[in-house]
Design an enzyme around this catalytic site. Structure first.
Site, PDB file in Angstrom:
ATOM      1  N   GLY A  10       0.847  -1.203   0.000  1.00 48.32           N
ATOM      2  CA  GLY A  10       0.000   0.000   0.000  1.00 48.32           C
ATOM      3  C   GLY A  10       0.874   1.242   0.000  1.00 48.32           C
ATOM      4  O   GLY A  10       1.865   1.298   0.726  1.00 48.32           O
ATOM      5  N   ILE A 126       1.447   3.197   6.729  1.00 55.97           N
ATOM      6  CA  ILE A 126       0.687   4.099   7.608  1.00 55.97           C
ATOM      7  C   ILE A 126       0.280   3.358   8.876  1.00 55.97           C
ATOM      8  O   ILE A 126      -0.019   3.980   9.874  1.00 55.97           O
ATOM      9  CB  ILE A 126      -0.564   4.680   6.919  1.00 55.97           C
ATOM     10  CG1 ILE A 126      -1.561   3.584   6.528  1.00 55.97           C
ATOM     11  CG2 ILE A 126      -0.179   5.524   5.714  1.00 55.97           C
ATOM     12  CD1 ILE A 126      -2.969   4.125   6.258  1.00 55.97           C
ATOM     13  N   ASP A 127       0.275   2.014   8.822  1.00 55.70           N
ATOM     14  CA  ASP A 127      -0.204   1.234   9.977  1.00 55.70           C
ATOM     15  C   ASP A 127       0.757   1.248  11.161  1.00 55.70           C
ATOM     16  O   ASP A 127       0.369   0.905  12.274  1.00 55.70           O
ATOM     17  CB  ASP A 127      -0.432  -0.228   9.563  1.00 55.70           C
ATOM     18  CG  ASP A 127      -1.643  -0.395   8.661  1.00 55.70           C
ATOM     19  OD1 ASP A 127      -2.323   0.609   8.390  1.00 55.70           O
ATOM     20  OD2 ASP A 127      -1.910  -1.535   8.232  1.00 55.70           O
ATOM     21  N   MET A 169      -7.943   3.004   9.181  1.00 53.52           N
ATOM     22  CA  MET A 169      -7.167   1.847   8.728  1.00 53.52           C
ATOM     23  C   MET A 169      -6.381   1.242   9.897  1.00 53.52           C
ATOM     24  O   MET A 169      -6.159   1.892  10.919  1.00 53.52           O
ATOM     25  CB  MET A 169      -6.256   2.232   7.581  1.00 53.52           C
ATOM     26  CG  MET A 169      -6.996   2.271   6.252  1.00 53.52           C
ATOM     27  SD  MET A 169      -5.882   2.467   4.846  1.00 53.52           S
ATOM     28  CE  MET A 169      -6.977   2.068   3.480  1.00 53.52           C
ATOM     29  N   GLU A 222     -10.213  -0.771  11.388  1.00 48.19           N
ATOM     30  CA  GLU A 222     -10.891  -1.667  10.433  1.00 48.19           C
ATOM     31  C   GLU A 222     -10.668  -3.147  10.724  1.00 48.19           C
ATOM     32  O   GLU A 222     -11.472  -3.991  10.351  1.00 48.19           O
ATOM     33  CB  GLU A 222     -10.408  -1.365   9.015  1.00 48.19           C
ATOM     34  CG  GLU A 222      -8.903  -1.600   8.886  1.00 48.19           C
ATOM     35  CD  GLU A 222      -8.335  -1.397   7.500  1.00 48.19           C
ATOM     36  OE1 GLU A 222      -9.077  -1.075   6.575  1.00 48.19           O
ATOM     37  OE2 GLU A 222      -7.110  -1.563   7.361  1.00 48.19           O
TER      38      GLU A 222
HETATM   39  O1  F6P Z   1      -1.243  -1.953   4.837  1.00 50.43           O
HETATM   40  C1  F6P Z   1      -1.633  -0.645   4.787  1.00 50.43           C
HETATM   41  C2  F6P Z   1      -3.106  -0.545   4.527  1.00 50.43           C
HETATM   42  O2  F6P Z   1      -3.389   0.811   4.332  1.00 50.43           O
HETATM   43  C3  F6P Z   1      -4.014  -1.164   5.587  1.00 50.43           C
HETATM   44  O3  F6P Z   1      -4.238  -0.316   6.680  1.00 50.43           O
HETATM   45  C4  F6P Z   1      -5.263  -1.466   4.808  1.00 50.43           C
HETATM   46  O4  F6P Z   1      -5.994  -2.528   5.386  1.00 50.43           O
HETATM   47  C5  F6P Z   1      -4.726  -1.846   3.483  1.00 50.43           C
HETATM   48  O5  F6P Z   1      -3.482  -1.207   3.335  1.00 50.43           O
HETATM   49  C6  F6P Z   1      -5.639  -1.508   2.329  1.00 50.43           C
HETATM   50  O6  F6P Z   1      -5.086  -2.034   1.177  1.00 50.43           O
HETATM   51  P1  F6P Z   1      -5.555  -1.727  -0.308  1.00 50.43           P
HETATM   52  O7  F6P Z   1      -5.041  -0.382  -0.670  1.00 50.43           O
HETATM   53  O8  F6P Z   1      -4.921  -2.802  -1.105  1.00 50.43           O
HETATM   54  O9  F6P Z   1      -7.043  -1.752  -0.300  1.00 50.43           O
END
Ligand code: F6P
Length: 342
Positions: A10, A126-127, A169, A222
């Protein structure tokens, strides 16, 4: 040296700050050449790349996203995927690879390091769930965006006497929820790491109403699972690394709150807004420090290592130490959020 550069997983604010720092120090100080592999591991697998010149590293510090593109492509999913990655690394006559990514992307870097490819990692997400580093860049921007959203939701919640459930997130770790919840003055924060009782949330909202506060702000990560009949989220998709696509918990919770205590409730999903746009000054600074450290590590031969923030200093640590598990929210930090519940 001829160095390959990729961003995987991501995207996150600050990626371009890292790329710029690597490129500028590499070209000006070391006389390096750079190959930008497009869209994460996909670029190495399919030889989709561009030669990066000095001008390509200019004017990108403040930009969100990544000039290299990103994807969640996993070489392991393809038969002979690692062999192909190694073949292409050699074919491009690269001396080293700098991999900017989260747990999944850096997990592949660990494997390639074991297979003899000289790799340096830079932790991004970002997590903020990567171990062995105090912080990942991107996290500060996400928390800032979420906090601003909570501030805005406060005024509309109060005007309409509603409960606003804000879904942020955070897949396995509730760092964004906890920090934005504290900074935004949330009345309850739910994170995957901490068990909770729905009755406790309801009683906190009720006790606020008894005190004449006819609105509440609930922040939920989430990745929180609501257990109970009718609470299953049906539409589940998985990426190449086996991660489930999350989302929906906020809506379920808002509906349950409204049903159980009658306060009108709304769910707001912040989603990718938290990942987009310009990085904060903190993330530009951290990204820049990581980028400078990463190119130095390449020239010091510090392979199999990633940059890590320890206090105020950036130091090399084994990539494997960063990715062997997820860094979850410590009890101490969550206890601070709890002081303000209800
Ligand atoms: O891993 C970072 C993140 O932003 C998570 O917080 C989230 O669940 C995920 O990526 C979302 O992924 P995508 O952009 O593939 O939907």
């Amino acid at each position: 040296m001829k160095i390959g550069l990729l961003t995987g997983g991501g995207d996150c604010p600050g990626l371009n700050a890292v790329i710029r720092a690597i490129g500028k120090k590499g070209i000006v100080h070391y006389g390096d050449e750079f190959i930008g592999l497009k869209n994460g591991w996909a670029g190495l697998m399919s030889l989709d790349y561009l030669e990066l010149k000095r001008k390509d590293f200019s004017g990108i510090l403040h930009l969100g996203g990544t000039i290299l593109g990103s994807s969640r492509t996993n070489p392991e999913k393809e038969e002979g995927g690692y062999d192909l990655a190694i073949k292409n690394f050699k074919g491009l006559e690269l001396d080293a690879l700098i991999v900017i990514g989260g747990n999944d992307t850096l997990g592949v870097a660990v494997k390639l390091d074991e297979l003899g490819i000289p790799v340096v990692g830079v932790p991004k997400t970002i997590d903020n769930d990567i171990c062995a580093t105090d912080m990942t860049f991107g996290f500060d921007t996400a928390v800032t965006v979420a906090t601003e959203a909570i501030d805005r939701l406060h005024t509309t919640a109060e005007s309409h006497h509603r409960c606003m459930v804000v879904e942020v997130m955070g897949r396995h770790a509730g760092w964004i929820a906890t920090h934005a919840g504290i900074a935004g003055g949330a009345d309850y924060v739910l994170i995957p790491e901490q068990p909770f009782e729905i009755e406790d949330i309801l009683s906190k909202i009720q006790s606020r109403m008894n005190r004449g506060k006819f609105f509440s702000i609930i922040v939920v990560a989430e990745g929180v699972e609501l257990k109970g009949e009718g609470w299953e989220i049906q539409t589940r998709e998985f990426d190449d690394f086996g991660n489930v696509r999350l989302g929906g918990v906020g809506d379920l919770l808002a509906r349950e709150i409204e049903k159980r205590i009658g306060i009108e409730s709304r769910a707001v999903v912040l989603g990718h807004v938290q990942r987009g746009g310009t990085p904060t000054a903190y993330d530009r600074m951290l990204g820049t420090k990581y980028g400078v450290a990463a190119i130095d590590m390449v020239h010091q031969g510090n392979f199999g290592m990633m940059t890590a923030l320890q206090g105020t200093k950036v130091r090399p640590v084994p990539i494997i130490d960063g990715v062997k598990e997820s860094k979850t929210v410590d009890k101490e930090t969550y206890e601070i959020a709890k002081v303000f519940f209800g």
